[in-house]
Design an enzyme around this catalytic site. Structure first.
Site, PDB file in Angstrom:
ATOM      1  N   LYS A  13      58.849  17.195   5.144  1.00  0.00           N
ATOM      2  CA  LYS A  13      59.078  16.892   3.717  1.00  0.00           C
ATOM      3  C   LYS A  13      57.779  16.960   2.914  1.00  0.00           C
ATOM      4  CE  LYS A  13      60.995  12.786   4.243  1.00  0.00           C
ATOM      5  NZ  LYS A  13      60.929  12.643   5.684  1.00  0.00           N
ATOM      6  N   ARG A  86      66.130   6.344   0.671  1.00  0.00           N
ATOM      7  CA  ARG A  86      66.258   6.290   2.125  1.00  0.00           C
ATOM      8  C   ARG A  86      67.431   5.412   2.547  1.00  0.00           C
ATOM      9  NH1 ARG A  86      60.438   7.592   3.315  1.00  0.00           N
ATOM     10  NH2 ARG A  86      60.232   7.973   5.535  1.00  0.00           N
ATOM     11  N   ARG A 120      50.689  15.144  14.571  1.00  0.00           N
ATOM     12  CA  ARG A 120      50.267  15.321  13.171  1.00  0.00           C
ATOM     13  C   ARG A 120      48.894  14.692  12.929  1.00  0.00           C
ATOM     14  NH1 ARG A 120      54.511  13.714   8.643  1.00  0.00           N
ATOM     15  NH2 ARG A 120      54.369  11.601   9.463  1.00  0.00           N
ATOM     16  N   ARG A 150      47.904   9.050  11.191  1.00  0.00           N
ATOM     17  CA  ARG A 150      48.512   7.928  10.487  1.00  0.00           C
ATOM     18  C   ARG A 150      48.829   6.817  11.487  1.00  0.00           C
ATOM     19  NH1 ARG A 150      53.370   9.981   6.665  1.00  0.00           N
ATOM     20  NH2 ARG A 150      54.349   8.179   7.620  1.00  0.00           N
ATOM     21  N   ARG A 161      61.167   4.759  13.765  1.00  0.00           N
ATOM     22  CA  ARG A 161      61.414   5.410  12.465  1.00  0.00           C
ATOM     23  C   ARG A 161      62.587   6.391  12.550  1.00  0.00           C
ATOM     24  NH1 ARG A 161      55.745   7.789  11.500  1.00  0.00           N
ATOM     25  NH2 ARG A 161      56.673   8.792   9.675  1.00  0.00           N
TER      26      ARG A 161
HETATM   27  P1  AMP Z   1      56.737   8.471   4.817  1.00  0.00           P
HETATM   28  O1  AMP Z   1      55.334   8.766   4.410  1.00  0.00           O
HETATM   29  O2  AMP Z   1      57.770   8.986   3.846  1.00  0.00           O
HETATM   30  O3  AMP Z   1      57.041   8.865   6.235  1.00  0.00           O
HETATM   31  O4  AMP Z   1      56.905   6.860   4.758  1.00  0.00           O
HETATM   32  C1  AMP Z   1      56.121   6.022   5.594  1.00  0.00           C
HETATM   33  C2  AMP Z   1      56.751   4.647   5.653  1.00  0.00           C
HETATM   34  O5  AMP Z   1      56.773   4.055   4.333  1.00  0.00           O
HETATM   35  C3  AMP Z   1      58.214   4.599   6.118  1.00  0.00           C
HETATM   36  O6  AMP Z   1      58.330   4.598   7.539  1.00  0.00           O
HETATM   37  C4  AMP Z   1      58.673   3.278   5.498  1.00  0.00           C
HETATM   38  O7  AMP Z   1      58.192   2.168   6.235  1.00  0.00           O
HETATM   39  C5  AMP Z   1      57.954   3.279   4.154  1.00  0.00           C
HETATM   40  N1  AMP Z   1      58.785   3.938   3.131  1.00  0.00           N
HETATM   41  C6  AMP Z   1      58.538   5.126   2.512  1.00  0.00           C
HETATM   42  N2  AMP Z   1      59.515   5.425   1.639  1.00  0.00           N
HETATM   43  C7  AMP Z   1      60.412   4.403   1.705  1.00  0.00           C
HETATM   44  C8  AMP Z   1      61.660   4.128   1.068  1.00  0.00           C
HETATM   45  N3  AMP Z   1      62.212   4.976   0.194  1.00  0.00           N
HETATM   46  N4  AMP Z   1      62.277   2.958   1.381  1.00  0.00           N
HETATM   47  C9  AMP Z   1      61.748   2.084   2.247  1.00  0.00           C
HETATM   48  N5  AMP Z   1      60.599   2.293   2.906  1.00  0.00           N
HETATM   49  C10 AMP Z   1      59.928   3.439   2.643  1.00  0.00           C
END
Ligand code: AMP
Length: 203
Positions: A13, A86, A120, A150, A161
């Site tokens: 993404k 999400r 990654r 990360r 996740r």
């Molecule tokens: P990402 O960078 O999109 O993989 O997001 C990293 C982490 O941030 C996720 O595993 C969640 O813990 C939190 N997170 C990101 N976007 C959301 C969302 N829309 N709702 C809830 N938690 C989020």
């Protein structure tokens, strides 16, 4: 253009969102990036978000929705929401805020996801994303900064996740129904982007 990008962790993404936003001149709004920025700045929101992110869980809907609402209120051009919504509750909250022109879903086989995320590496300087299999050293090929992993990209957290994705986020594909445009994400980044551009040009 107002669009959202759905897909499991590791679906690509972030990579595709950056390319789409560059090509179409729209804002890239990544809730994950917003949380990480808050964590970096040690804000109250960051401290709260960190407890969930480190455990591979979702930050509560009301916290995430408030952050997105605030961000969208300042948005003047088109946007791409990356990693939001999400949950069904987030999608319902988003519906109250704005209409969408496109719901794009990047579909990747589960066995590929784990390898993609645990391999990654991120550049803290230029924000580039790379995979260890394409790197000769731990140095960014674009700007020579030392690459980092990360904190939530370790195998245990990634599995949590992916479980959270299957339980809470995947149902969004059914929620958005026939409005969803799905692109095969099991290909190279260039090929996936080609598929996305075809979908977007047809809108
Ligand atoms: P990402 O960078 O999109 O993989 O997001 C990293 C982490 O941030 C996720 O595993 C969640 O813990 C939190 N997170 C990101 N976007 C959301 C969302 N829309 N709702 C809830 N938690 C989020």
């Amino acid at each position: 253009m107002k669009m959202i990008l759905l897909g499991a962790p590791g679906a690509g993404k972030g990579t595709q969102a950056a390319r789409i936003c560059k090509k179409y001149g729209i804002s890239h709004i990544s809730t994950g990036d917003m949380f990480r920025e808050n964590i970096g700045n040690n804000t109250e929101l960051g401290k709260l978000a960190k407890t969930y992110i480190d455990a591979g869980k979702l930050v509560p809907d009301e916290v995430t929705l408030a952050m997105v609402k605030d961000r969208l209120a300042r948005e003047e051009k088109g946007f791409l929401l990356d990693g939001f919504p999400r949950t069904i509750a987030q999608a319902q909250g988003l519906k109250e805020l704005t209409e969408l022109d496109c719901v794009l879903n990047i579909d990747v086989d589960t066995d590929l996801l784990l390898n993609r995320i645990t391999g990654r590496r991120i550049c803290p300087k230029c924000a580039g994303t790379f995979h260890v299999s394409t790197l000769e050293s731990n140095v960014c090929p674009v700007c020579s900064a030392e690459l980092v992993q990360r904190a939530d990209d370790n195998e245990e957290t990634v599995k949590a996740r992916i479980d959270v994705y299957n339980a809470q986020t995947k149902p969004l594909i059914e929620y958005y129904g026939e409005n969803v445009k799905t692109v095969d994400g099991n290909q190279s980044a260039d090929e996936v982007f080609e598929g996305i551009v075809k979908v977007l040009e047809a809108i």
